[in-house]
Design an enzyme around this catalytic site. Structure first.
Site, mmCIF file in Angstrom:
data_model
loop_
_atom_site.group_PDB
_atom_site.id
_atom_site.type_symbol
_atom_site.label_atom_id
_atom_site.label_comp_id
_atom_site.label_asym_id
_atom_site.label_seq_id
_atom_site.Cartn_x
_atom_site.Cartn_y
_atom_site.Cartn_z
ATOM 1 N N ASP A 43 0.845 -1.204 0.000
ATOM 2 C CA ASP A 43 0.000 0.000 0.000
ATOM 3 C C ASP A 43 0.881 1.255 0.000
ATOM 4 O OD1 ASP A 43 0.851 -0.182 2.618
ATOM 5 O OD2 ASP A 43 -1.142 0.036 3.518
ATOM 6 N N SER A 44 2.217 1.060 0.054
ATOM 7 C CA SER A 44 3.139 2.173 -0.187
ATOM 8 C C SER A 44 2.882 2.773 -1.562
ATOM 9 C CB SER A 44 4.593 1.688 -0.090
ATOM 10 O OG SER A 44 4.793 0.532 -0.882
ATOM 11 N N ASP A 82 -0.965 -6.132 -0.255
ATOM 12 C CA ASP A 82 -1.312 -5.513 1.028
ATOM 13 C C ASP A 82 -2.814 -5.316 1.159
ATOM 14 O OD1 ASP A 82 0.762 -5.065 2.794
ATOM 15 O OD2 ASP A 82 1.349 -3.154 1.895
ATOM 16 N N LYS A 112 -1.079 -9.444 2.813
ATOM 17 C CA LYS A 112 -0.323 -9.014 4.005
ATOM 18 C C LYS A 112 -1.183 -8.031 4.780
ATOM 19 C CE LYS A 112 3.383 -6.071 3.739
ATOM 20 N NZ LYS A 112 2.895 -4.894 4.487
ATOM 21 N N GLU A 114 -1.180 -5.520 8.553
ATOM 22 C CA GLU A 114 -0.370 -4.951 9.636
ATOM 23 C C GLU A 114 -1.027 -5.230 10.977
ATOM 24 O OE1 GLU A 114 0.228 -0.764 8.854
ATOM 25 O OE2 GLU A 114 1.078 -1.152 6.864
ATOM 26 N N GLU A 181 9.415 -4.248 10.248
ATOM 27 C CA GLU A 181 9.812 -2.947 9.692
ATOM 28 C C GLU A 181 10.344 -2.036 10.796
ATOM 29 O OE1 GLU A 181 6.955 -1.070 7.083
ATOM 30 O OE2 GLU A 181 8.128 0.785 6.977
#
Ligand code: KIV
Length: 274
Positions: A43-44, A82, A112, A114, A181
């Site tokens: 999602d960056s 993401d 993925k 978070e 991270e």
């Protein structure tokens, strides 16, 4: 050989794993021909492709759109997509339904998300639905407002213990891998020793089971200060700007297009035109 979530997980202790972000067809094709184990449609993309200040505005539609383009370009690496902010936070059912969309519509092969133990139930439901899940601990950019900025995580004793507990909770819930991270290297080493799934570091030192970078960062395409953990493997931004300027100059001075770039035609046809 095709990398799957199963072979990715099995590589722990055998060899180091490499993952790069990818957001489009052309870049995915280039990476497909290299030795990268996994492509992360991160999602960056909100920041490096769409110009947002953070990842919070990224939508499910954005992720599906970019992931499908990557999947059309790459068949060999594992494609991980993401889950964007608020696409899995409300309930395990919401998480599972949205993860399913990333596989069905985006053609991702794994997702993925978070967060730690709070999402164990969500992960269990997804794994039960045969959706491979990668965890993400440490600096979790979707929590930027709660964390108070992009900072190294897990330095204080309670924070370090929580990170280790979260990694164990993710493993027990069934993730096949965990991204770490911006975590101190000694803590990342300890977590990597204590869990049986591969840890993939970004700003987490050399002792993770693999590494991930944002491709625009590692090619020196992002102007301004790079984070400490980024190495420029090429000065791609400079190379591109030199090429853009060379093109502009060639157009201005008439050296482009040259004869070899032009299509000819029968002179007679031209002569008959009134
Ligand atoms: O979105 C992303 O690019 C990521 C990596 C930084 C791990 O989550």
């Amino acid at each position: 050989m095709k990398t799957t979530a199963v072979s990715f997980r099995a590589a722990k202790g055998q060899r180091k794993l490499s993952m790069l972000t990818a957001y489009d067809y052309t870049t995915a094709r280039l990476m497909d021909a290299c030795q990268i184990d996994a492509l992360l449609v991160g999602d960056s993309l909100g920041m490096v492709m769409l110009g947002y200040a953070d990842t919070l505005s990224v939508t499910m539609e954005d992720m599906i759109h970019h992931c499908a383009a990557v999947a059309r370009g790459a068949s060999r690496p594992l494609i991980v997509c993401d889950m964007p902010f608020m696409s899995y936070h409300l309930s395990p059912e919401q998480a599972c339904a949205n993860a399913g969309r990333l596989l069905k519509e985006g053609r991702a092969q794994a997702v993925k998300l978070e967060g730690g133990a709070d999402f164990a139930e969500h992960i269990r439901l997804m794994v039960r639905a045969s959706i491979p899940v990668m965890g993400h601990l440490g600096l979790t950019p979707q929590s930027i407002n709660a964390l108070g900025g992009f900072k190294v995580q897990g330095k204080a004793p309670e924070a370090a213990q929580k990170l280790l507990d979260d990694a164990r909770a993710l493993e027990a819930a069934g993730v096949f891998s965990i991204v770490l991270e911006c975590v101190p290297a000694p803590l990342a080493r300890l977590v990597s020793q204590r869990v049986n799934v591969p840890t993939i570091g970004i700003g987490a030192g050399p002792d993770c089971d693999g590494q991930v970078l944002v491709w625009q960062d590692m090619l020196g395409m992002v102007s301004g200060l790079s984070p400490k953990f980024v190495r420029h493997f090429a000065e791609g931004g400079e190379t591109m700007q030199q090429a853009f300027n060379a093109y502009a100059q060639a157009v201005q001075n008439g050296t482009f297009p040259a004869p070899e770039h032009c299509y000819g035609m029968d002179e007679e046809v031209l002569e008959k035109l009134r």
